[in-house]
Design a protein around this motif. Structure first.
Motif, short mmCIF file in Angstrom:
data_model
loop_
_atom_site.label_atom_id
_atom_site.label_comp_id
_atom_site.label_asym_id
_atom_site.label_seq_id
_atom_site.Cartn_x
_atom_site.Cartn_y
_atom_site.Cartn_z
N ALA A 105 0.85 -1.20 0.00
CA ALA A 105 0.00 0.00 0.00
C ALA A 105 0.88 1.24 0.00
O ALA A 105 1.97 1.24 0.58
CB ALA A 105 -0.92 0.01 1.22
N VAL A 106 0.39 2.28 -0.67
CA VAL A 106 1.05 3.58 -0.66
C VAL A 106 0.05 4.60 -0.13
O VAL A 106 -0.99 4.84 -0.75
CB VAL A 106 1.52 4.01 -2.06
CG1 VAL A 106 2.15 5.40 -2.00
CG2 VAL A 106 2.49 3.01 -2.64
N CYS A 107 0.34 5.16 1.03
CA CYS A 107 -0.51 6.19 1.61
C CYS A 107 0.17 7.54 1.38
O CYS A 107 1.36 7.69 1.66
CB CYS A 107 -0.73 5.94 3.09
SG CYS A 107 -1.65 4.41 3.42
N GLU A 110 -5.32 -3.95 -7.18
CA GLU A 110 -5.03 -5.38 -7.10
C GLU A 110 -3.60 -5.68 -6.67
O GLU A 110 -3.36 -6.62 -5.90
CB GLU A 110 -5.32 -6.05 -8.46
CG GLU A 110 -6.79 -6.05 -8.85
CD GLU A 110 -7.21 -4.77 -9.54
OE1 GLU A 110 -8.36 -4.73 -10.02
OE2 GLU A 110 -6.39 -3.82 -9.63
N ASP A 111 -2.65 -4.90 -7.17
CA ASP A 111 -1.25 -5.11 -6.79
C ASP A 111 -0.81 -4.19 -5.66
O ASP A 111 -0.08 -4.62 -4.75
CB ASP A 111 -0.34 -4.88 -8.01
CG ASP A 111 -0.61 -5.88 -9.13
OD1 ASP A 111 -0.85 -7.06 -8.81
OD2 ASP A 111 -0.59 -5.47 -10.30
N ARG A 125 -13.44 4.42 -1.01
CA ARG A 125 -13.80 4.18 -2.41
C ARG A 125 -13.17 2.84 -2.83
O ARG A 125 -13.23 1.88 -2.07
CB ARG A 125 -13.38 5.36 -3.27
CG ARG A 125 -14.13 6.66 -2.89
CD ARG A 125 -13.99 7.75 -3.96
NE ARG A 125 -14.76 8.95 -3.59
CZ ARG A 125 -14.24 10.03 -3.03
NH1 ARG A 125 -12.91 10.09 -2.78
NH2 ARG A 125 -15.00 11.05 -2.73
N SER A 126 -12.56 2.80 -4.01
CA SER A 126 -12.14 1.51 -4.56
C SER A 126 -10.64 1.30 -4.62
O SER A 126 -10.19 0.26 -5.12
CB SER A 126 -12.71 1.35 -5.99
OG SER A 126 -14.09 1.56 -6.01
N SER A 127 -9.85 2.24 -4.12
CA SER A 127 -8.40 2.15 -4.33
C SER A 127 -7.67 1.34 -3.26
O SER A 127 -6.44 1.22 -3.31
CB SER A 127 -7.79 3.55 -4.40
OG SER A 127 -7.94 4.22 -3.14
N VAL A 128 -8.40 0.77 -2.31
CA VAL A 128 -7.79 -0.07 -1.27
C VAL A 128 -8.55 -1.38 -1.16
O VAL A 128 -9.77 -1.38 -0.98
CB VAL A 128 -7.80 0.65 0.10
CG1 VAL A 128 -7.12 -0.23 1.16
CG2 VAL A 128 -7.11 1.99 0.02
N VAL A 129 -7.82 -2.46 -1.29
CA VAL A 129 -8.38 -3.80 -1.06
C VAL A 129 -7.35 -4.59 -0.27
O VAL A 129 -6.21 -4.16 -0.07
CB VAL A 129 -8.70 -4.53 -2.39
CG1 VAL A 129 -9.80 -3.79 -3.15
CG2 VAL A 129 -7.46 -4.68 -3.25
N ALA A 130 -7.74 -5.77 0.17
CA ALA A 130 -6.80 -6.65 0.86
C ALA A 130 -5.69 -7.05 -0.09
O ALA A 130 -5.91 -7.19 -1.31
CB ALA A 130 -7.53 -7.90 1.36
N THR A 160 -10.22 6.39 -11.82
CA THR A 160 -10.53 4.96 -11.73
C THR A 160 -9.26 4.21 -11.33
O THR A 160 -8.25 4.32 -12.01
CB THR A 160 -11.02 4.42 -13.10
OG1 THR A 160 -12.18 5.16 -13.49
CG2 THR A 160 -11.37 2.94 -13.00
N PRO A 161 -9.30 3.50 -10.19
CA PRO A 161 -10.42 3.40 -9.24
C PRO A 161 -10.58 4.69 -8.44
O PRO A 161 -9.63 5.48 -8.33
CB PRO A 161 -9.97 2.25 -8.34
CG PRO A 161 -8.48 2.34 -8.34
CD PRO A 161 -8.10 2.74 -9.74
N GLY A 162 -11.77 4.89 -7.86
CA GLY A 162 -11.99 6.03 -6.99
C GLY A 162 -11.04 5.99 -5.81
O GLY A 162 -10.74 4.92 -5.27
N LEU A 163 -10.55 7.14 -5.41
CA LEU A 163 -9.51 7.21 -4.39
C LEU A 163 -10.09 7.21 -2.98
O LEU A 163 -10.90 8.07 -2.63
CB LEU A 163 -8.67 8.48 -4.58
CG LEU A 163 -7.51 8.70 -3.62
CD1 LEU A 163 -6.44 7.61 -3.79
CD2 LEU A 163 -6.90 10.09 -3.82
#
Length: 349
Positions: A251-253, A276-277, A333-338, A293-296
Motif C-alpha cells: 500500500a502507498v498512503c 489489485e497489486d 472508495r475503490s483504491s484499497v483492497v486486501a 478509476t479506481p476512486g480514491l
C-alpha cells in the motif's frame, strides 16, 4: 520620551523625508527602503500624531487572503468558502498566491497593511525555522497595531502568544480512521509519500499518520517514506523512487490527494494495478479523487467550511479564543483492497 520621526529615520538608515514619504504613501519609494522604514516603525512603535494614530487604526473593509498555491484544489476550496462568506458580508476579497515563498508572503502582508486590510487570512503550511517565526511574529504585531484581524487557517501560530484566530482540521482523527481501514484489510508493508520537509503541514501529517499506524500495530518504516511537495508530479517521482529502490510494499498512503493521483499513475506506468497489486490512499478529498478509476480512498477535510469559518471567526470578536478544529471523515472508495496473493509474493520477494 516619545519616539520621533528622526528616531525612525536613524533606525532605518534613511532620511526623515524618506520616512515621511513611506508613512504618507504619496511618493514612490524603493521596496527595500520601504520595508526598512516599516520595520523601524514597528520596532519603535512610532505614531506621528493624533491624526496619524487614527489612520493607523483605520481599516478599508478589505479581506486579504494569502495562499501557498492558488492552483492547488485544496486552496481553491478554502478560497471558495472565504469568498462566499465575504459576499454575504459585502466585503471585498483579494487573493494572493505566495508559491510557498516566505519573502513573497511577507511582501503580501505589507501590501495588505498599506491597503488597510480589515482581515488577513494566512492559509496553508508555514516554514518551521526559527527565523521565519520571529519575522512573522513582527508582522503579526504590526497587523494588530493597525487594527487588522488575523486568522490562521491550516497552520499553527508562529509562537504561543500570537494574537490570531485559528482554524484547523482533526488530522489525527482522520489518520486513525485511514490507518485502521488499511491495516484491517491486511496491509503491514505501508509506504508513505510525505509532504515537503520543513513545512508544518507536511510534518504534521507524517507524524499523525505514523502515530495512527503504530496504534494499529504497524510501524512506519523510514525506508518506505519519501518526501514530495504536494504536487501530482512529486507523487509520480516518489513512487518511481520507491520502485527503483526495490522496496517491498502493498500500500502507498499519500499526504494529499494530488500526490496520490501521481502515485497511481507511476504504478500504472510500472505495470502494476491499483488496487489489485498496490493499494493507494490520499488526504483532502479534492473533486478529482472521486472521478479517477479506481476512486480514491481518502480523508475528507471540510475545506470550504474552513474558509467560511475563518472569515466568520475574524468578525466574531472572539479571535483570541480556543482554536476551531473541524472534524475529518474517512471516504472509502475503490483504491484499497486486501493484499492479493500476487502482491504478497511481491512483498516477500
Amino acid at each position: 520620551m516619545a519616539v520621533t520621526l528622526t528616531d525612525v529615520a536613524a533606525r532605518a538608515g534613511v532620511s526623515p523625508a524618506t520616512v515621511s514619504r513611506v508613512l504618507n504613501g504619496n511618493y514612490p519609494v524603493a521596496d527595500a527602503t520601504r520595508r526598512r522604514v516599516e520595520k523601524a516603525v514597528r520596532d519603535l512603535d512610532y505614531v506621528v500624531n493624533a491624526h496619524a494614530r487614527a489612520l493607523l487604526h483605520a481599516t478599508s473593509g478589505l479581506v486579504g487572503v494569502i495562499l501557498n498555491d492558488i492552483a492547488d484544489p485544496f486552496f481553491g476550496a478554502i478560497a471558495r468558502g472565504i469568498q462566499a462568506t465575504a459576499a454575504e458580508m459585502r466585503r471585498l476579497v483579494v487573493l494572493c498566491s505566495s508559491s510557498a515563498d516566505s519573502s513573497s508572503e511577507f511582501a503580501y502582508i505589507e501590501v495588505l497593511r498599506r491597503q488597510r486590510a480589515e482581515v488577513v487570512i494566512l492559509v496553508g503550511a508555514a516554514p518551521e525555522d526559527a527565523a521565519y517565526r520571529r519575522e512573522m511574529a513582527g508582522h503579526v504585531r504590526g497587523l494588530r497595531a493597525q487594527g487588522a484581524r488575523l486568522v490562521l487557517c491550516g497552520r499553527p501560530a508562529p509562537n504561543p502568544h500570537t494574537a490570531a484566530a485559528s482554524v484547523s482540521f482533526d488530522d489525527l482523527g482522520g489518520a486513525r480512521a485511514l490507518a485502521s481501514h488499511v491495516v484491517s484489510l491486511g496491509h503491514s508493508a505501508v509506504a508513505y509519500v510525505a509532504g515537503p520537509e520543513g513545512r508544518t503541514t507536511g510534518t504534521q501529517r507524517r507524524l499523525v499518520f505514523a502515530k495512527a499506524l503504530s496504534e494499529c500495530g504497524v510501524s512506519l518504516d523510514p525506508a518506505l517514506v519519501v518526501a514530495g511537495d504536494f504536487s501530482r508530479q512529486s507523487g509520480v517521482d516518489a513512487v518511481r523512487r520507491l520502485l527503483a529502490s526495490g522496496a517491498s510494499f502493498t500500500a502507498v498512503c499519500c499526504a494529499n490527494d494530488l500526490m496520490a493521483l501521481g502515485a497511481m499513475a507511476a504504478l500504472r506506468e510500472a505495470g502494476l494495478r491499483v488496487p489489485e497489486d498496490v493499494s493507494v490512499t490520499g488526504v483532502d478529498d479534492v473533486p478529482s479523487a472521486q472521478d479517477v478509476t479506481p476512486g480514491l480512498t481518502t480523508v475528507r477535510l471540510p475545506l470550504e467550511e474552513a474558509g467560511r469559518r475563518s472569515l466568520a471567526l475574524a468578525f466574531s470578536g472572539h479571535d483570541f479564543g480556543s482554536p476551531v478544529v473541524l472534524p475529518t471523515e474517512l471516504v472509502v472508495r475503490s483504491s484499497v483492497v486486501a493484499p492479493s496473493a500476487a502482491s504478497a509474493r511481491r512483498k516477500l520477494a
